[in-house]
Design a protein around this motif. Structure first.
Motif, PDB file in Angstrom:
ATOM      1  N   ARG A 149       2.288   6.545   1.908  1.00 42.60           N
ATOM      2  CA  ARG A 149       1.583   5.309   1.859  1.00 42.60           C
ATOM      3  C   ARG A 149      -0.088   5.678   0.591  1.00 42.60           C
ATOM      4  O   ARG A 149       0.366   6.772   0.641  1.00 42.60           O
ATOM      5  CB  ARG A 149       0.925   4.537   3.316  1.00 42.60           C
ATOM      6  N   ASP A 150      -0.393   5.022   0.153  1.00 41.93           N
ATOM      7  CA  ASP A 150      -1.074   4.710  -1.189  1.00 41.93           C
ATOM      8  C   ASP A 150      -2.486   4.532  -0.060  1.00 41.93           C
ATOM      9  O   ASP A 150      -2.613   3.406  -0.505  1.00 41.93           O
ATOM     10  CB  ASP A 150      -0.915   4.786  -2.263  1.00 41.93           C
ATOM     11  N   GLU A 151      -3.736   5.530   0.121  1.00 43.68           N
ATOM     12  CA  GLU A 151      -4.528   5.226   0.978  1.00 43.68           C
ATOM     13  C   GLU A 151      -5.846   5.142  -0.389  1.00 43.68           C
ATOM     14  O   GLU A 151      -7.079   4.020  -0.396  1.00 43.68           O
ATOM     15  CB  GLU A 151      -4.953   6.428   1.880  1.00 43.68           C
ATOM     16  N   THR A 152      -5.339   5.654  -1.689  1.00 37.12           N
ATOM     17  CA  THR A 152      -6.392   5.477  -2.570  1.00 37.12           C
ATOM     18  C   THR A 152      -6.645   3.823  -3.693  1.00 37.12           C
ATOM     19  O   THR A 152      -7.279   3.782  -3.823  1.00 37.12           O
ATOM     20  CB  THR A 152      -6.176   6.865  -3.694  1.00 37.12           C
ATOM     21  N   ARG A 194       0.820  -1.014  -0.014  1.00 37.65           N
ATOM     22  CA  ARG A 194       0.111   0.011   0.127  1.00 37.65           C
ATOM     23  C   ARG A 194       0.894   1.078   0.121  1.00 37.65           C
ATOM     24  O   ARG A 194       1.133   2.330   0.953  1.00 37.65           O
ATOM     25  CB  ARG A 194      -1.070   0.108   0.950  1.00 37.65           C
TER      26      ARG A 194
END
Length: 184
Positions: A132-135, A70
């Protein structure tokens, strides 16, 4: 004998360091080859072109491994933009196959190296402190493809000037695409 032990200590210090009582992999053991804008991020050169099955599957394998962490991935698709291919060629001083992974300006390697690091549990330690990539890679503008048709020429690569002449659009690449302005 003493020289060998000093060398062993040096190699151990270069490969691993202790942080808060646990061993972690040190990025300094990887060669410094920083892609443009890649000094504090994760950059993956890849392709979505299915022409060569093994290359396409290798890219999907590395992408899949990275998505499990993520992380925000700056994925540069060499089949969608010739500039990315030229960037990679310049970084490696020769033409290489994709995928190729760079973390904080350090060259990690291709599919074999990434898979080995993942299987050994060392890959997660290299990602410490990365955004981090929350999408989860989805974008309202490009749906995760990272490119959209040029907004100026609508993908034709040509624009009409005031004097009624036609010239090459300066905004888009050779495919009439620009990087998505939302997720860029």
């Amino acid at each position: 004998m003493e020289r060998r032990s000093k060398m062993a200590v040096y190699e151990e210090a270069n490969i691993q360091k202790e942080v808060d009582g646990k061993l972690c992999v040190n990025l300094s053991r990887y060669s410094l080859r920083c892609p443009p804008g890649g000094d504090a991020t994760l950059v993956l050169y890849t392709t979505t072109l299915r022409g060569i099955r093994k290359t396409f599957e290798d890219c999907n394998c590395v992408r899949s491994i990275l998505q499990t962490y993520r992380l925000r991935i700056d994925e540069r698709d060499v089949s969608m933009h010739l500039g990315f291919l030229n960037e990679l060629r310049g970084l490696m001083d020769r033409l290489v196959s994709v995928p190729r992974l760079f973390i904080r300006g350090r060259y990690i390697g291709g599919v074999e190296e990434v898979t080995r690091l993942h299987d050994n549990g060392e890959l997660n330690e290299l990602f410490e402190g990365l955004p981090r990539d929350e999408t989860m890679g989805s974008c309202d503008g490009c749906d995760g493809i990272r490119f959209v048709p040029c907004l100026e020429c609508r993908g034709s690569c040509r624009i009409r000037c005031d004097d009624n002449t036609v010239k090459r659009c300066p905004d888009c690449n050779e495919n009439g695409l620009i990087q998505c302005p939302i997720c860029r």
